[in-house]
Motif scaffolding. Structure first.
Motif, short mmCIF file in Angstrom:
data_model
loop_
_atom_site.label_atom_id
_atom_site.label_comp_id
_atom_site.label_asym_id
_atom_site.label_seq_id
_atom_site.Cartn_x
_atom_site.Cartn_y
_atom_site.Cartn_z
N MET A 1 0.83 -1.21 0.00
CA MET A 1 0.00 0.00 0.00
C MET A 1 0.86 1.26 0.00
SD MET A 1 -3.04 -1.08 -0.20
CE MET A 1 -3.83 0.49 0.00
N GLY A 2 1.96 1.23 0.77
CA GLY A 2 2.87 2.37 0.80
C GLY A 2 3.56 2.60 -0.52
N THR A 3 3.91 1.51 -1.19
CA THR A 3 4.53 1.61 -2.52
C THR A 3 3.57 2.25 -3.51
OG1 THR A 3 5.87 -0.37 -2.08
CG2 THR A 3 5.61 0.29 -4.39
N GLN A 4 2.31 1.81 -3.48
CA GLN A 4 1.32 2.37 -4.40
C GLN A 4 1.06 3.85 -4.11
OE1 GLN A 4 -0.12 1.15 -7.20
NE2 GLN A 4 -0.87 3.26 -7.35
N LYS A 5 1.02 4.21 -2.83
CA LYS A 5 0.78 5.61 -2.50
C LYS A 5 1.91 6.49 -3.02
CE LYS A 5 -0.96 8.61 1.09
NZ LYS A 5 -1.62 8.68 2.41
N ALA A 6 3.14 6.00 -2.93
CA ALA A 6 4.28 6.76 -3.46
C ALA A 6 4.18 6.89 -4.97
CB ALA A 6 5.59 6.09 -3.05
N LEU A 7 3.78 5.79 -5.64
CA LEU A 7 3.60 5.85 -7.10
C LEU A 7 2.52 6.86 -7.47
CD1 LEU A 7 3.78 2.04 -8.00
CD2 LEU A 7 5.49 3.79 -8.54
N ASP A 8 1.47 6.92 -6.67
CA ASP A 8 0.39 7.89 -6.93
C ASP A 8 0.88 9.32 -6.83
OD1 ASP A 8 -1.45 5.88 -7.31
OD2 ASP A 8 -2.23 5.94 -5.26
N HIS A 9 1.97 9.54 -6.08
CA HIS A 9 2.54 10.88 -5.93
C HIS A 9 3.64 11.14 -6.97
CE1 HIS A 9 0.29 11.06 -2.20
NE2 HIS A 9 0.63 12.32 -2.07
N GLY A 10 3.75 10.25 -7.94
CA GLY A 10 4.66 10.50 -9.05
C GLY A 10 6.11 10.14 -8.82
N THR A 11 6.40 9.34 -7.82
CA THR A 11 7.79 8.96 -7.58
C THR A 11 8.22 7.88 -8.58
OG1 THR A 11 7.31 7.15 -6.04
CG2 THR A 11 7.43 9.37 -5.11
N SER A 12 9.51 7.67 -8.68
CA SER A 12 10.02 6.56 -9.49
C SER A 12 9.73 5.25 -8.78
CB SER A 12 11.52 6.71 -9.69
OG SER A 12 12.21 6.56 -8.45
N GLY A 13 9.86 4.14 -9.52
CA GLY A 13 9.65 2.83 -8.91
C GLY A 13 10.60 2.58 -7.76
N PHE A 14 11.87 3.00 -7.90
CA PHE A 14 12.87 2.80 -6.84
C PHE A 14 12.47 3.53 -5.57
CE2 PHE A 14 16.68 4.34 -4.63
CZ PHE A 14 17.30 3.13 -4.33
N VAL A 15 12.09 4.80 -5.70
CA VAL A 15 11.69 5.59 -4.53
C VAL A 15 10.41 5.02 -3.92
CG1 VAL A 15 10.90 7.86 -3.75
CG2 VAL A 15 12.85 7.68 -5.32
N ALA A 16 9.50 4.57 -4.78
CA ALA A 16 8.25 3.99 -4.27
C ALA A 16 8.52 2.76 -3.41
CB ALA A 16 7.33 3.63 -5.45
N ILE A 17 9.45 1.92 -3.84
CA ILE A 17 9.80 0.74 -3.06
C ILE A 17 10.40 1.14 -1.71
CG2 ILE A 17 11.32 -1.28 -2.96
CD1 ILE A 17 10.99 -1.44 -6.05
N MET A 18 11.24 2.18 -1.72
CA MET A 18 11.82 2.66 -0.47
C MET A 18 10.74 3.21 0.47
SD MET A 18 14.99 1.94 -0.62
CE MET A 18 14.45 0.50 -1.55
N MET A 19 9.77 3.95 -0.10
CA MET A 19 8.67 4.48 0.71
C MET A 19 7.80 3.35 1.25
SD MET A 19 8.79 7.82 0.95
CE MET A 19 10.55 7.50 1.19
N GLY A 20 7.58 2.32 0.43
CA GLY A 20 6.82 1.18 0.90
C GLY A 20 7.52 0.45 2.03
N THR A 21 8.83 0.29 1.88
CA THR A 21 9.63 -0.35 2.93
C THR A 21 9.57 0.46 4.22
OG1 THR A 21 11.12 -1.33 1.29
CG2 THR A 21 11.93 -1.17 3.54
N MET A 22 9.67 1.78 4.07
CA MET A 22 9.57 2.65 5.25
C MET A 22 8.21 2.50 5.92
SD MET A 22 9.99 6.79 5.38
CE MET A 22 11.66 6.67 4.76
N SER A 23 7.16 2.43 5.11
CA SER A 23 5.81 2.26 5.67
C SER A 23 5.73 0.99 6.51
CB SER A 23 4.77 2.17 4.53
OG SER A 23 4.79 3.31 3.72
N GLY A 24 6.40 -0.06 6.04
CA GLY A 24 6.32 -1.34 6.73
C GLY A 24 7.17 -1.46 7.97
N VAL A 25 8.37 -0.88 7.95
CA VAL A 25 9.32 -1.17 9.04
C VAL A 25 9.36 -0.11 10.14
CG1 VAL A 25 10.76 -2.45 7.42
CG2 VAL A 25 11.35 -0.09 7.96
N CYS A 26 8.99 1.13 9.84
CA CYS A 26 9.23 2.20 10.82
C CYS A 26 8.34 2.09 12.06
CB CYS A 26 9.06 3.57 10.17
SG CYS A 26 10.46 4.01 9.11
N GLY A 27 7.08 1.65 11.88
CA GLY A 27 6.22 1.47 13.05
C GLY A 27 6.79 0.41 13.99
#
Length: 208
Positions: free
Chosen positions: A105-131
């Motif tokens: 879900m975090g990866t998709q949200k980043a893609l919706d904001h126009g990020t590259s695939g690489f950045v989207a994966i990093m944002m998705g990973t952050m969504s999963g691990v930071c909590g």
């Protein structure tokens, strides 16, 4: 489609709240500690992601996220107080399920904001691990992601599978389900067979 995303979000929130509640139970915290740990585990990663993406933090205007947290925490407390059998690896399994939801879900949200695939994966990973990182720090433990377990790598793998499937023209919902399944399968395999990555540090014999 937005309705599906909302329910995926709530499921991820609830599962991460369960993992936070179980961590509080393991550390013998009081009721306030349970709520704090359940809440930061559930929304910590997504909040940081939204701040970086300069996106509205969704729980500020939608109380359903807190409702999911409180219901999940309450049901978990009831299960524990009624002495239902809680396997030792329940926390890790609950965390793995929440990870699968949140990373994709975090990866998709980043893609919706126009990020590259690489950045989207990093944002998705952050969504999963930071909590979970915040949860472990509050429990005075080294975060699970830093202990040599196959954790962040499973997030990157799941996000990569999802982004690649989208690139191949696979519809969004099937791509999400496949990405979540790939991540969850790898994480559960790591838990089951103790798959790890090398840990940086001296062995006990080297310290003599």
């Amino acid at each position: 489609m937005e309705l599906y995303f909302h329910w995926f979000d709530l499921l991820g929130i609830a599962v991460f709240a369960i993992s936070g509640t179980l961590a509080a139970w393991r550390k013998q915290m009081d009721g306030f500690g349970v709520i704090v740990l359940a809440t930061v585990t559930a929304i910590g990663g997504g909040t940081l992601r939204d701040l970086i993406l300069d996106s509205p933090v969704i729980w500020l205007s939608n109380n359903s996220y807190f409702l999911a947290i409180f219901v999940a925490a309450g049901l978990t407390i009831l299960a524990v107080r009624n002495r239902l059998l809680i396997p030792n690896n329940t926390l890790q399994i609950a965390d793995a399920i929440g990870l699968a939801f949140f990373v994709i879900m975090g990866t998709q949200k980043a893609l919706d904001h126009g990020t590259s695939g690489f950045v989207a994966i990093m944002m998705g990973t952050m969504s999963g691990v930071c909590g979970g990182m915040i949860r472990d720090v509050l429990c005075r433990e080294i975060p699970m992601v830093f202990r040599g377990e196959l954790y962040a790598i499973t997030c990157i793998f799941g996000g990569l599978v999802y982004v690649q499937l989208l690139g191949f023209g696979i519809a969004q919902m099937p791509a999400m389900l496949i990405g979540m399944t790939a991540l969850l399968t790898l994480r559960l395999a790591a838990i089951r067979w103790h798959l790890t990555i090398p840990v940086f540090g001296k062995k006990a014999d080297d310290l003599r």
